[in-house]
Design a protein around this motif. Structure first.
Motif, mmCIF file in Angstrom:
data_model
loop_
_atom_site.group_PDB
_atom_site.id
_atom_site.type_symbol
_atom_site.label_atom_id
_atom_site.label_comp_id
_atom_site.label_asym_id
_atom_site.label_seq_id
_atom_site.Cartn_x
_atom_site.Cartn_y
_atom_site.Cartn_z
ATOM 1 N N PRO A 1 -16.336 6.427 -27.047
ATOM 2 C CA PRO A 1 -16.539 7.578 -26.335
ATOM 3 C C PRO A 1 -16.105 9.261 -26.256
ATOM 4 O O PRO A 1 -16.225 10.488 -25.428
ATOM 5 N N SER A 2 -14.482 8.430 -26.691
ATOM 6 C CA SER A 2 -14.135 9.629 -26.175
ATOM 7 C C SER A 2 -13.739 10.042 -24.663
ATOM 8 O O SER A 2 -13.553 11.735 -24.559
ATOM 9 N N SER A 3 -13.485 9.561 -24.147
ATOM 10 C CA SER A 3 -13.729 10.042 -22.356
ATOM 11 C C SER A 3 -12.950 9.012 -21.274
ATOM 12 O O SER A 3 -12.690 8.080 -21.838
ATOM 13 N N THR A 4 -12.443 9.961 -20.665
ATOM 14 C CA THR A 4 -11.885 9.625 -19.709
ATOM 15 C C THR A 4 -12.299 8.833 -17.884
ATOM 16 O O THR A 4 -12.531 10.664 -17.520
ATOM 17 N N LYS A 5 -11.899 7.794 -17.303
ATOM 18 C CA LYS A 5 -13.063 7.387 -16.321
ATOM 19 C C LYS A 5 -12.117 7.152 -15.090
ATOM 20 O O LYS A 5 -11.220 6.130 -15.802
ATOM 21 N N PRO A 6 -12.057 7.184 -14.232
ATOM 22 C CA PRO A 6 -11.308 6.765 -13.206
ATOM 23 C C PRO A 6 -11.364 5.658 -11.937
ATOM 24 O O PRO A 6 -12.782 5.229 -12.862
ATOM 25 N N GLN A 7 -10.475 4.821 -11.302
ATOM 26 C CA GLN A 7 -11.051 3.656 -11.115
ATOM 27 C C GLN A 7 -10.127 3.684 -10.095
ATOM 28 O O GLN A 7 -8.709 4.304 -10.162
ATOM 29 N N PHE A 8 -10.306 3.143 -8.266
ATOM 30 C CA PHE A 8 -9.869 3.411 -7.588
ATOM 31 C C PHE A 8 -9.716 2.026 -7.134
ATOM 32 O O PHE A 8 -10.829 1.400 -6.887
ATOM 33 N N SER A 9 -8.474 1.792 -6.053
ATOM 34 C CA SER A 9 -8.644 0.471 -5.107
ATOM 35 C C SER A 9 -8.075 0.460 -4.146
ATOM 36 O O SER A 9 -6.747 1.060 -4.366
ATOM 37 N N GLY A 10 -8.440 0.242 -2.540
ATOM 38 C CA GLY A 10 -7.579 0.200 -2.329
ATOM 39 C C GLY A 10 -7.776 -0.599 -0.533
ATOM 40 O O GLY A 10 -9.155 -1.286 -0.816
ATOM 41 N N LEU A 11 -6.990 -1.518 0.121
ATOM 42 C CA LEU A 11 -7.228 -2.059 1.303
ATOM 43 C C LEU A 11 -5.857 -1.811 2.335
ATOM 44 O O LEU A 11 -4.263 -1.243 2.586
ATOM 45 N N PHE A 12 -6.450 -2.080 3.681
ATOM 46 C CA PHE A 12 -5.821 -2.056 5.057
ATOM 47 C C PHE A 12 -5.805 -3.679 5.426
ATOM 48 O O PHE A 12 -6.678 -3.652 5.547
ATOM 49 N N ASN A 13 -4.917 -3.985 5.930
ATOM 50 C CA ASN A 13 -4.769 -5.236 6.576
ATOM 51 C C ASN A 13 -4.048 -5.120 7.635
ATOM 52 O O ASN A 13 -3.101 -4.217 8.333
ATOM 53 N N TRP A 14 -4.689 -5.832 9.192
ATOM 54 C CA TRP A 14 -3.752 -5.549 10.307
ATOM 55 C C TRP A 14 -3.386 -7.097 11.153
ATOM 56 O O TRP A 14 -5.073 -7.442 11.068
ATOM 57 N N LYS A 15 -2.677 -7.293 11.783
ATOM 58 C CA LYS A 15 -2.803 -8.691 12.147
ATOM 59 C C LYS A 15 -1.974 -8.391 13.363
ATOM 60 O O LYS A 15 -0.950 -7.312 13.098
ATOM 61 N N ASN A 16 -2.587 -9.030 14.893
ATOM 62 C CA ASN A 16 -1.112 -8.333 15.928
ATOM 63 C C ASN A 16 -0.048 -9.390 15.630
ATOM 64 O O ASN A 16 -0.339 -9.747 14.589
ATOM 65 N N ASP A 17 1.355 -9.771 16.537
ATOM 66 C CA ASP A 17 2.617 -9.723 16.061
ATOM 67 C C ASP A 17 2.440 -11.404 16.613
ATOM 68 O O ASP A 17 2.789 -12.705 16.370
ATOM 69 N N ALA A 18 0.934 -12.486 16.734
ATOM 70 C CA ALA A 18 1.425 -13.273 17.509
ATOM 71 C C ALA A 18 0.410 -14.538 16.542
ATOM 72 O O ALA A 18 0.412 -15.096 15.867
ATOM 73 N N GLY A 19 0.020 -13.126 15.572
ATOM 74 C CA GLY A 19 -0.207 -14.193 13.934
ATOM 75 C C GLY A 19 -1.935 -14.300 14.414
ATOM 76 O O GLY A 19 -1.828 -15.560 13.782
ATOM 77 N N THR A 20 -2.802 -14.357 15.615
ATOM 78 C CA THR A 20 -4.149 -14.705 15.952
ATOM 79 C C THR A 20 -5.314 -13.999 15.560
ATOM 80 O O THR A 20 -6.135 -14.384 15.719
#
Length: 474
Positions: A211-230
């Motif tokens: 098709p002679s076409s360029t299409k976009p893709q995106f992925s995003g991740l956010f992760n948070w945890k406290n210092d105690a790991g709980t």
């Protein structure tokens, strides 16, 4: 017998002993001279192997520790699977094969189904974190037919994966349904990240040459945890577009000639012989857009108790337009009296035939144009509690719900008759080569090909659901 040491023998022995002692002293002195001073010694930092090499090492370790016959693929870092697509990665494992379609819609550019040991995809169970997942298909014929327990991997992006475990033998702890085996996709969890805050994003583009076409893709991740790991929270967002085009040929089934057919009366040797119903040249185009994301909350009220809440959603919009210009053999072969000499029958199939122009209203060709709005989606929500009473004893409880949908809200079809009285011909040239076929002497324009309307209709309202609720403990 008398032994007598001569002066010469004594000299030789004395010389060897002295030279050996001197050589040993020289070697010791040289070694001492080459020994670095304590102040010159530098201690190297620890070397940590990450990425693909570490991912492969972890896969081998998990495989060795398993109680049954498994294959494992892990992703140590986000997006670092050995391939961009989960199904692509599984194809590299022994005994695993993938397909770009779920049933009879033909092949496409993305691997969509996984099967084990050469069986149909419907015999392979796909789980996410050990539970079932509702799935849907975008292709209308799969929405109205039964495709079994197979899951569409087009709805499952690689970015959600922590590891994929392929169980080639059954276990009591696995959900039933995988006659050939089970694929368990294990997702990432907030407390497994090393850093308190992790942010990852990737932006890319995919070029499709037909098709002679360029299409976009995106992925995003956010992760948070406290210092105690709980306590930890993870959120992912996913977006992808694709342009697809397929130029191909289809042979849509075979029909059998019978003793009452006119062509058999003229050629008795064709009684019981098969011939192609329809031979078509296809132009298929499609615009795909996949959107989705996940949210995972994990916390530990005690050192040996973990609670996890996980939600996931993915939707694929797959509107498509199919054009198929076909020789309509089933419309003229049974009653044909214009079969030219020299036809060929192989393996009880009429593989080469020429039908002379009949100069009547018989339509030798047909042209289908079908435009469809289509989509597929999947979602699930689970709540898990894991209590490790001792190192050797643990209890797990889970409740969840999942739903998959396949939808074709609108389908417009235009079918045109073509090539009236022009005759037709075909020649099967063996596996791996397209069929040579033709309709009359000239079909270069609508006027020359004798196009006329056959039927036009619009259909829609197709919506198929795959839903399941469960609760279990072990």
């Amino acid at each position: 017998m008398n032994y007598r040491k001569t002066l010469l023998a004594a000299s030789i022995i004395t010389g060897l002993c002295v030279s050996g002692a001197l050589y040993a002293q020289d070697s010791t002195a040289a070694a001492a001279a080459n020994q670095p001073k304590k102040s010159d010694v530098k201690e190297l930092a620890a070397v940590t192997v990450v990425g693909i090499r570490d991912s492969e090492a972890e896969s081998l370790a998990l495989k060795k520790a398993a109680d049954s016959h498994v294959e494992v693929v892990t992703a140590e870092d986000i997006g670092k699977l050995p391939a961009k697509n989960v199904a692509d990665t599984l194809q590299r494992l022994p005994g695993v094969s993938v397909g770009t379609s779920s049933a009879g819609e033909g092949g496409f550019d993305e691997n969509d189904r996984v099967s084990l040991r050469g069986t149909a995809p419907s015999m392979t169970q796909t789980l996410i974190d050990g539970h079932n997942i509702g799935t849907g298909d975008w292709f209308v014929l799969n929405q109205t037919a039964t495709v079994g327990r197979s899951v569409s991997y087009s709805l499952l992006p690689a970015e959600i994966v922590s590891e994929v475990v392929v169980h080639k033998t059954s276990e009591a702890r696995l959900v039933e349904g995988g006659a050939a085996g089970t694929v368990n996709i294990v997702t990432r969890k907030p407390l497994q990240f090393d850093k308190p805050v992790t942010v990852h994003a990737s932006v890319g583009g995919v070029y499709a040459d037909l098709p002679s076409s360029t299409k976009p893709q995106f992925s995003g991740l956010f992760n948070w945890k406290n210092d105690a790991g709980t306590v930890g929270v993870m959120a992912q967002a996913l977006y992808e577009e694709r342009s697809l085009q397929r130029n191909g040929q289809e042979v849509l089934g075979l029909e059998q000639l019978g003793p009452t057919d006119a062509i058999v009366a003229a050629h008795p040797d064709l009684n019981g012989v098969d011939f192609p119903s329809l031979i078509g040249n296809v132009l298929f185009t499609q615009k795909r857009k996949r959107t989705g994301g996940s949210v995972d909350v994990q916390f530990k009220p005690a050192d040996n108790v973990t609670v996890n809440l996980n939600g996931f959603y993915s939707k694929l919009k797959a509107d498509n337009f199919n054009r198929n210009y076909m020789m309509w053999a089933t419309h003229f072969v049974h009653g044909a009296t214009n079969l030219a000499p020299g036809y060929v029958v192989k393996n009880n199939t009429l593989t080469n035939a020429t039908f002379s122009p009949s100069n009547d209203a018989t339509n030798y060709g047909i042209y289908d144009q079908i435009s469809r709005q289509a989509s597929a989606s999947t979602r699930f929500f689970t709540a898990d509690v894991d209590w490790r009473a001792t190192d050797a004893l643990s209890f797990t409880a889970q409740v969840g719900t999942t739903k998959g949908e396949g939808s074709s809200p609108k389908q417009d079809v235009l079918e045109l008759n073509t090539a009236p009285g022009t005759g037709a011909a075909w020649d099967f040239r063996g596996t791996g080569r397209p069929v040579n076929w033709s309709l009359g002497p000239d079909n270069s324009s609508p006027a020359a090909s004798g196009v006329s309307a056959n039927w036009i209709f619009g259909e829609g309202g197709i919506n198929v659901e795959d839903k399941e609720n469960w609760g279990r403990r072990r």
